[in-house]
Design a protein around this motif. Structure first.
Motif, PDB file in Angstrom:
ATOM      1  N   ALA A   1       0.862  -1.361  -0.060  1.00 14.16           N
ATOM      2  CA  ALA A   1      -0.087   0.093   0.157  1.00 14.16           C
ATOM      3  C   ALA A   1       0.937   1.293  -0.207  1.00 14.16           C
ATOM      4  O   ALA A   1       0.560   2.214  -0.690  1.00 14.16           O
ATOM      5  N   GLU A   2       1.971   1.239   0.767  1.00 13.36           N
ATOM      6  CA  GLU A   2       2.901   2.395   1.025  1.00 13.36           C
ATOM      7  C   GLU A   2       3.485   2.625  -0.448  1.00 13.36           C
ATOM      8  O   GLU A   2       3.590   3.699  -0.818  1.00 13.36           O
ATOM      9  N   LEU A   3       3.864   1.426  -1.113  1.00 17.01           N
ATOM     10  CA  LEU A   3       4.572   1.803  -2.414  1.00 17.01           C
ATOM     11  C   LEU A   3       3.633   2.142  -3.464  1.00 17.01           C
ATOM     12  O   LEU A   3       3.976   3.060  -4.512  1.00 17.01           O
TER      13      LEU A   3
ATOM     14  N   TYR B   1       3.989   3.365  -7.526  1.00 13.79           N
ATOM     15  CA  TYR B   1       3.894   2.322  -7.952  1.00 13.79           C
ATOM     16  C   TYR B   1       2.683   1.711  -8.620  1.00 13.79           C
ATOM     17  O   TYR B   1       1.688   2.000  -8.032  1.00 13.79           O
ATOM     18  N   GLY B   2       2.677   1.003  -9.608  1.00  9.89           N
ATOM     19  CA  GLY B   2       1.435   0.074  -9.994  1.00  9.89           C
ATOM     20  C   GLY B   2       1.030  -1.161  -9.143  1.00  9.89           C
ATOM     21  O   GLY B   2       2.104  -1.409  -8.377  1.00  9.89           O
TER      22      GLY B   2
ATOM     23  N   ALA C   1       4.015  -3.009  -6.968  1.00  9.98           N
ATOM     24  CA  ALA C   1       4.186  -2.753  -5.695  1.00  9.98           C
ATOM     25  C   ALA C   1       4.235  -4.038  -4.860  1.00  9.98           C
ATOM     26  O   ALA C   1       4.944  -4.365  -3.982  1.00  9.98           O
ATOM     27  N   ARG C   2       3.137  -4.874  -5.482  1.00 11.00           N
ATOM     28  CA  ARG C   2       3.203  -6.272  -4.719  1.00 11.00           C
ATOM     29  C   ARG C   2       4.343  -7.015  -4.972  1.00 11.00           C
ATOM     30  O   ARG C   2       4.997  -7.607  -4.142  1.00 11.00           O
TER      31      ARG C   2
ATOM     32  N   VAL D   1       6.819  -8.322  -1.758  1.00  8.85           N
ATOM     33  CA  VAL D   1       7.240  -9.564  -1.587  1.00  8.85           C
ATOM     34  C   VAL D   1       8.615  -9.802  -1.858  1.00  8.85           C
ATOM     35  O   VAL D   1       9.248 -10.517  -0.722  1.00  8.85           O
ATOM     36  N   ALA D   2       9.572  -9.144  -2.678  1.00  3.98           N
ATOM     37  CA  ALA D   2      10.847  -9.385  -2.737  1.00  3.98           C
ATOM     38  C   ALA D   2      11.687  -9.078  -1.470  1.00  3.98           C
ATOM     39  O   ALA D   2      12.433  -9.660  -1.239  1.00  3.98           O
ATOM     40  N   ARG D   3      11.081  -8.043  -0.918  1.00  2.00           N
ATOM     41  CA  ARG D   3      11.723  -7.514   0.301  1.00  2.00           C
ATOM     42  C   ARG D   3      11.290  -8.135   1.355  1.00  2.00           C
ATOM     43  O   ARG D   3      12.453  -8.274   2.371  1.00  2.00           O
TER      44      ARG D   3
END
Lengths: 108, 265
Positions: free
Chosen positions: B37-39, B44-45, B49-50, B54-56
């Motif tokens: 949500a923050e991204l 971000y799209g 963003a998802r 997830v990657a982080r």
């Protein structure tokens, strides 16, 4: 137990962010990335073992909020603050020595 | 077909107690949603963003190993850290062998240890050793590694129930075998149905001897079961909540903004 330098730095980064106030895990990850200009970032969940270790050692305090979808907030403890101060001083000495050596080599 | 929650493979791979798995999936899922949500707020799209969130935040293989080390039971951490795992297994095997030995001594020392009855007593020794091995393995998984999954729990129940039933059945069979010849012998002697009191007591002793060994083995199995049951009930409850979590969570590309904002505060 010997702690590797990168592990030590990661712990201090987390403690430094939480010294500014309580935060959720994702907020810590974002703050580290932003406040170090992207030099340091946590990927693939590397943040969680650090948070859980610091919590188990009493340097952080964690609290769950909510009933259905629960959320965890972390807060630094007195022991964490002491660790942060000691660690920062220790790293400063180590990096001065390291940079002194590197610059010396470069100059030569 | 709905896409799998990115935390599902992590939960499957992570070998720690269910309560730690439950806490981790709750914590990471809430963080992933809030970071997404923050991204998105930062331009971000939703899909991008998802992916970034997830990657982080979703643990990878090496991090899963670190989390296992962190959340392993205290006993397991000590045993593994000190390189005692092999020795712990050896001690467990030794304890099981010692127990089987004690049962063997009791079985052979009790009266009437010959023929069919002796075979039944040795069968009971074997059953007791299997019970000890079954429970020992479950205990090691629960208190050294910390995780005994549902399929393994069901296998534990099935084996233990089978062994308890086998112990009772073998004890009853042995007792019946011991008891059966007594009246036959007296009738076969040709005289009136008179049996000396000492012979009666001896026969009762033989019957009771086999029955008691069978029951003792069954009780051993039952107590072992009762010992691990409270922990298994707790694990079952946590796993039910983990199942509920994954059943309710669907891939969310645009999370509920109200929730995300309240989390971000």
């Amino acid at each position: 137990m010997q702690v590797t330098l990168s592990k030590r730095i990661n712990e201090l980064l987390v403690l430094a962010v939480l010294d500014q106030g309580p935060a959720h895990g994702y907020q810590i990850a974002l703050a580290v990335e932003e406040q170090t200009g992207g030099s340091f970032s946590f990927q693939h969940g590397t943040l969680y073992p650090i948070l859980h270790r610091l919590e188990a050692d009493g340097r952080l305090r964690a609290e769950w909020h909510g009933t259905g979808r629960r959320r965890k907030t972390y807060e630094i403890t007195g022991a964490g603050r002491a660790e942060l101060a000691a660690g920062a001083a220790e790293l400063e000495v180590q990096f001065r020595a390291l940079l002194g050596l590197l610059r010396g080599c470069h100059a030569a | 077909m709905p896409r799998e929650n990115p935390l599902a493979p992590v939960e499957r791979e992570l070998r720690v107690a269910p309560r730690h798995r439950l806490d981790l999936v709750n914590e990471v899922d809430a963080d992933v949603l809030a970071l997404q949500a923050e991204l998105e707020r930062r331009g971000y799209g939703p899909a991008e963003a998802r992916r970034a969130a997830v990657a982080r935040l979703v643990p990878g293989g090496r991090v899963i190993r670190q989390l296992e080390d962190r959340h392993r039971p205290l006993l397991g951490r000590r045993v593994l850290a000190s390189g005692w795992m092999d020795r712990a297994v050896a001690v467990g095997a030794g304890a099981a062998a010692a127990f089987a030995g004690v049962v063997a001594v009791v079985a052979t020392a009790s009266p009437g240890g010959a023929g069919m009855t002796a075979a039944i007593r040795w069968l009971l020794v074997f059953v007791a050793a299997l019970m000890a091995a079954n429970l020992g393995r479950a205990a090691a998984r629960l208190w050294v590694q910390g995780d005994l999954r549902q399929e393994e729990r069901q296998l534990l129940w099935a084996r233990q129930t089978g062994l308890i039933v086998a112990a009772v059945a073998a004890g009853a069979l042995g007792a019946a075998w011991e008891g059966y010849p007594v009246p036959g012998t007296s009738v076969g002697a040709g005289g009136p149905a008179f049996v000396p009191q000492s012979a009666v007591w001896e026969a009762i002793g033989s019957v009771a001897g086999v029955a008691v060994v069978g029951l003792a083995v069954a009780v051993f199995g039952l107590f072992g079961w009762l010992l691990v049951t409270p922990r298994l009930i707790t694990d079952e409850e946590c796993e039910r909540r983990i199942d509920d979590f994954f059943a309710q969570s669907r891939p969310r590309l645009t999370p509920d903004s109200t929730k995300a904002q309240s989390h971000a505060q």
